[in-house]
Design a protein around this motif. Sequence first.
Motif, PDB file in Angstrom:
ATOM      1  N   ALA A  59       0.869  -1.177   0.000  1.00 30.41           N
ATOM      2  CA  ALA A  59       0.000   0.000   0.000  1.00 30.41           C
ATOM      3  C   ALA A  59       0.902   1.221   0.000  1.00 30.41           C
ATOM      4  CB  ALA A  59      -0.910   0.004   1.226  1.00 30.41           C
ATOM      5  N   SER A  60       0.438   2.295  -0.642  1.00 35.35           N
ATOM      6  CA  SER A  60       1.233   3.528  -0.734  1.00 35.35           C
ATOM      7  C   SER A  60       0.627   4.624   0.130  1.00 35.35           C
ATOM      8  CB  SER A  60       1.309   3.995  -2.187  1.00 35.35           C
ATOM      9  OG  SER A  60       2.043   3.052  -2.941  1.00 35.35           O
ATOM     10  N   PHE A  61       1.518   5.488   0.615  1.00 36.90           N
ATOM     11  CA  PHE A  61       1.132   6.557   1.530  1.00 36.90           C
ATOM     12  C   PHE A  61       1.947   7.807   1.220  1.00 36.90           C
ATOM     13  CE2 PHE A  61       0.872   2.410   3.532  1.00 36.90           C
ATOM     14  CZ  PHE A  61      -0.441   2.392   3.985  1.00 36.90           C
ATOM     15  N   PRO A  62       1.399   8.995   1.515  1.00 40.33           N
ATOM     16  CA  PRO A  62       2.178  10.227   1.317  1.00 40.33           C
ATOM     17  C   PRO A  62       3.288  10.339   2.364  1.00 40.33           C
ATOM     18  CG  PRO A  62       0.070  10.731   2.334  1.00 40.33           C
ATOM     19  CD  PRO A  62       0.062   9.262   2.014  1.00 40.33           C
ATOM     20  N   ILE A  63       4.382  10.977   1.989  1.00 37.28           N
ATOM     21  CA  ILE A  63       5.476  11.220   2.949  1.00 37.28           C
ATOM     22  C   ILE A  63       5.020  12.374   3.839  1.00 37.28           C
ATOM     23  CG2 ILE A  63       7.826  12.099   3.221  1.00 37.28           C
ATOM     24  CD1 ILE A  63       8.494   9.706   1.960  1.00 37.28           C
ATOM     25  N   SER A  64       4.502  12.008   4.993  1.00 37.08           N
ATOM     26  CA  SER A  64       4.036  12.973   5.990  1.00 37.08           C
ATOM     27  C   SER A  64       3.820  12.215   7.289  1.00 37.08           C
ATOM     28  CB  SER A  64       2.714  13.619   5.547  1.00 37.08           C
ATOM     29  OG  SER A  64       1.679  12.637   5.503  1.00 37.08           O
ATOM     30  N   GLU A  65       3.633  12.945   8.363  1.00 31.94           N
ATOM     31  CA  GLU A  65       3.345  12.297   9.643  1.00 31.94           C
ATOM     32  C   GLU A  65       2.038  11.507   9.547  1.00 31.94           C
ATOM     33  OE1 GLU A  65       5.251  12.033  12.347  1.00 31.94           O
ATOM     34  OE2 GLU A  65       6.822  13.169  11.340  1.00 31.94           O
ATOM     35  N   GLU A  66       1.046  12.071   8.864  1.00 36.19           N
ATOM     36  CA  GLU A  66      -0.233  11.379   8.701  1.00 36.19           C
ATOM     37  C   GLU A  66      -0.064  10.128   7.844  1.00 36.19           C
ATOM     38  OE1 GLU A  66       0.195  14.682   7.940  1.00 36.19           O
ATOM     39  OE2 GLU A  66      -0.682  15.475   9.787  1.00 36.19           O
ATOM     40  N   GLY A  67       0.759  10.227   6.812  1.00 39.41           N
ATOM     41  CA  GLY A  67       1.025   9.067   5.970  1.00 39.41           C
ATOM     42  C   GLY A  67       1.689   7.955   6.756  1.00 39.41           C
ATOM     43  N   MET A  68       2.621   8.320   7.635  1.00 43.25           N
ATOM     44  CA  MET A  68       3.283   7.321   8.467  1.00 43.25           C
ATOM     45  C   MET A  68       2.291   6.698   9.449  1.00 43.25           C
ATOM     46  SD  MET A  68       5.938   5.553   9.040  1.00 43.25           S
ATOM     47  CE  MET A  68       7.177   6.393   8.070  1.00 43.25           C
ATOM     48  N   ASP A  69       1.418   7.525  10.033  1.00 39.79           N
ATOM     49  CA  ASP A  69       0.378   6.987  10.923  1.00 39.79           C
ATOM     50  C   ASP A  69      -0.491   5.973  10.176  1.00 39.79           C
ATOM     51  OD1 ASP A  69       1.221   8.571  13.057  1.00 39.79           O
ATOM     52  OD2 ASP A  69      -0.285  10.135  12.670  1.00 39.79           O
ATOM     53  N   ASP A  70      -0.877   6.312   8.952  1.00 36.82           N
ATOM     54  CA  ASP A  70      -1.711   5.410   8.148  1.00 36.82           C
ATOM     55  C   ASP A  70      -0.957   4.126   7.801  1.00 36.82           C
ATOM     56  OD1 ASP A  70      -3.754   7.272   8.249  1.00 36.82           O
ATOM     57  OD2 ASP A  70      -3.387   8.046   6.219  1.00 36.82           O
ATOM     58  N   ALA A  71       0.332   4.240   7.498  1.00 40.92           N
ATOM     59  CA  ALA A  71       1.132   3.056   7.167  1.00 40.92           C
ATOM     60  C   ALA A  71       1.254   2.132   8.372  1.00 40.92           C
ATOM     61  CB  ALA A  71       2.522   3.476   6.676  1.00 40.92           C
ATOM     62  N   ILE A  72       1.472   2.686   9.549  1.00 40.07           N
ATOM     63  CA  ILE A  72       1.578   1.876  10.767  1.00 40.07           C
ATOM     64  C   ILE A  72       0.240   1.193  11.041  1.00 40.07           C
ATOM     65  CG2 ILE A  72       2.021   1.919  13.258  1.00 40.07           C
ATOM     66  CD1 ILE A  72       4.561   2.519  11.698  1.00 40.07           C
ATOM     67  N   ALA A  73      -0.861   1.931  10.888  1.00 40.03           N
ATOM     68  CA  ALA A  73      -2.191   1.335  11.087  1.00 40.03           C
ATOM     69  C   ALA A  73      -2.421   0.213  10.073  1.00 40.03           C
ATOM     70  CB  ALA A  73      -3.269   2.409  10.955  1.00 40.03           C
ATOM     71  N   TRP A  74      -1.980   0.414   8.828  1.00 35.82           N
ATOM     72  CA  TRP A  74      -2.112  -0.617   7.793  1.00 35.82           C
ATOM     73  C   TRP A  74      -1.306  -1.860   8.165  1.00 35.82           C
ATOM     74  CZ3 TRP A  74       1.303  -2.815   4.169  1.00 35.82           C
ATOM     75  CH2 TRP A  74       0.689  -3.554   3.151  1.00 35.82           C
ATOM     76  N   LEU A  75      -0.092  -1.668   8.684  1.00 33.88           N
ATOM     77  CA  LEU A  75       0.717  -2.811   9.128  1.00 33.88           C
ATOM     78  C   LEU A  75      -0.014  -3.620  10.199  1.00 33.88           C
ATOM     79  CD1 LEU A  75       4.394  -1.540   9.506  1.00 33.88           C
ATOM     80  CD2 LEU A  75       3.521  -3.181   7.852  1.00 33.88           C
ATOM     81  N   PHE A  76      -0.565  -2.938  11.191  1.00 36.95           N
ATOM     82  CA  PHE A  76      -1.304  -3.630  12.243  1.00 36.95           C
ATOM     83  C   PHE A  76      -2.489  -4.396  11.654  1.00 36.95           C
ATOM     84  CE2 PHE A  76       0.940  -0.808  15.164  1.00 36.95           C
ATOM     85  CZ  PHE A  76       1.181  -1.661  16.231  1.00 36.95           C
ATOM     86  N   GLU A  77      -3.195  -3.764  10.724  1.00 36.63           N
ATOM     87  CA  GLU A  77      -4.343  -4.405  10.068  1.00 36.63           C
ATOM     88  C   GLU A  77      -3.903  -5.661   9.312  1.00 36.63           C
ATOM     89  OE1 GLU A  77      -6.803  -3.242   6.176  1.00 36.63           O
ATOM     90  OE2 GLU A  77      -6.963  -1.755   7.789  1.00 36.63           O
ATOM     91  N   GLN A  78      -2.787  -5.560   8.583  1.00 36.29           N
ATOM     92  CA  GLN A  78      -2.279  -6.713   7.837  1.00 36.29           C
ATOM     93  C   GLN A  78      -1.889  -7.841   8.789  1.00 36.29           C
ATOM     94  OE1 GLN A  78      -2.320  -7.162   4.459  1.00 36.29           O
ATOM     95  NE2 GLN A  78      -3.529  -5.311   4.670  1.00 36.29           N
ATOM     96  N   TYR A  79      -1.272  -7.494   9.885  1.00 35.45           N
ATOM     97  CA  TYR A  79      -0.869  -8.514  10.847  1.00 35.45           C
ATOM     98  C   TYR A  79      -2.097  -9.199  11.444  1.00 35.45           C
ATOM     99  CZ  TYR A  79       1.004 -10.909  14.840  1.00 35.45           C
ATOM    100  OH  TYR A  79       1.311 -11.877  15.757  1.00 35.45           O
ATOM    101  N   GLU A  80      -3.037  -8.408  11.918  1.00 38.81           N
ATOM    102  CA  GLU A  80      -4.213  -8.978  12.582  1.00 38.81           C
ATOM    103  C   GLU A  80      -5.075  -9.796  11.622  1.00 38.81           C
ATOM    104  OE1 GLU A  80      -5.009  -9.168  15.767  1.00 38.81           O
ATOM    105  OE2 GLU A  80      -3.167  -8.116  16.289  1.00 38.81           O
ATOM    106  N   SER A  81      -5.226  -9.338  10.392  1.00 42.14           N
ATOM    107  CA  SER A  81      -6.106 -10.042   9.452  1.00 42.14           C
ATOM    108  C   SER A  81      -5.473 -11.302   8.873  1.00 42.14           C
ATOM    109  CB  SER A  81      -6.556  -9.103   8.331  1.00 42.14           C
ATOM    110  OG  SER A  81      -5.460  -8.721   7.527  1.00 42.14           O
ATOM    111  N   ASN A  82      -4.156 -11.446   8.991  1.00 44.97           N
ATOM    112  CA  ASN A  82      -3.460 -12.624   8.453  1.00 44.97           C
ATOM    113  C   ASN A  82      -2.577 -13.292   9.508  1.00 44.97           C
ATOM    114  OD1 ASN A  82      -4.198 -12.494   5.524  1.00 44.97           O
ATOM    115  ND2 ASN A  82      -3.258 -10.481   5.745  1.00 44.97           N
ATOM    116  N   LYS A  83      -2.968 -13.178  10.763  1.00 42.41           N
ATOM    117  CA  LYS A  83      -2.132 -13.651  11.875  1.00 42.41           C
ATOM    118  C   LYS A  83      -1.747 -15.125  11.722  1.00 42.41           C
ATOM    119  CE  LYS A  83      -2.954 -11.863  15.917  1.00 42.41           C
ATOM    120  NZ  LYS A  83      -3.465 -11.560  17.263  1.00 42.41           N
TER     121      LYS A  83
END
Length: 110
Positions: A59-83
């Motif tokens: 998944a792609s995100f803008p280079i910004s603090e908000e983009g990093m927040d979204d990327a971290i949330a996406w990582l958690f989502e990927q981990y939880e949904s495919n644990k």
Amino acid sequence: MIDKRLVPVNGLKKEPFSGCHHGMRYYFLCDESKESFTTFVYPEPWCFEQTPDEEKISASFPISEEGMDDAIAWLFEQYESNKTKWHAADRDCMHIVNDNSSRAAARLGA
């Protein structure tokens, strides 16, 4: 899993960032424009370059603090949904490496 403070947003403009969490490897890579980055997840045991593309999710995100927040949330989502997948990759990691090492040794006549 990952603390946002460990991945400085502007640091991605200089070099990729990678890590792993219980069988799920992740890789942050800035695009050429330096305006966005792509986050990849893929199973253990191989590095990003040695993992087949069909095993990577991104998944792609803008280079910004908000983009990093979204990327971290996406990582958690990927981990939880495919644990189950990630835990199996973590459990089987050394078996895969050992099987490939044995095959390579057999090809070399060892």
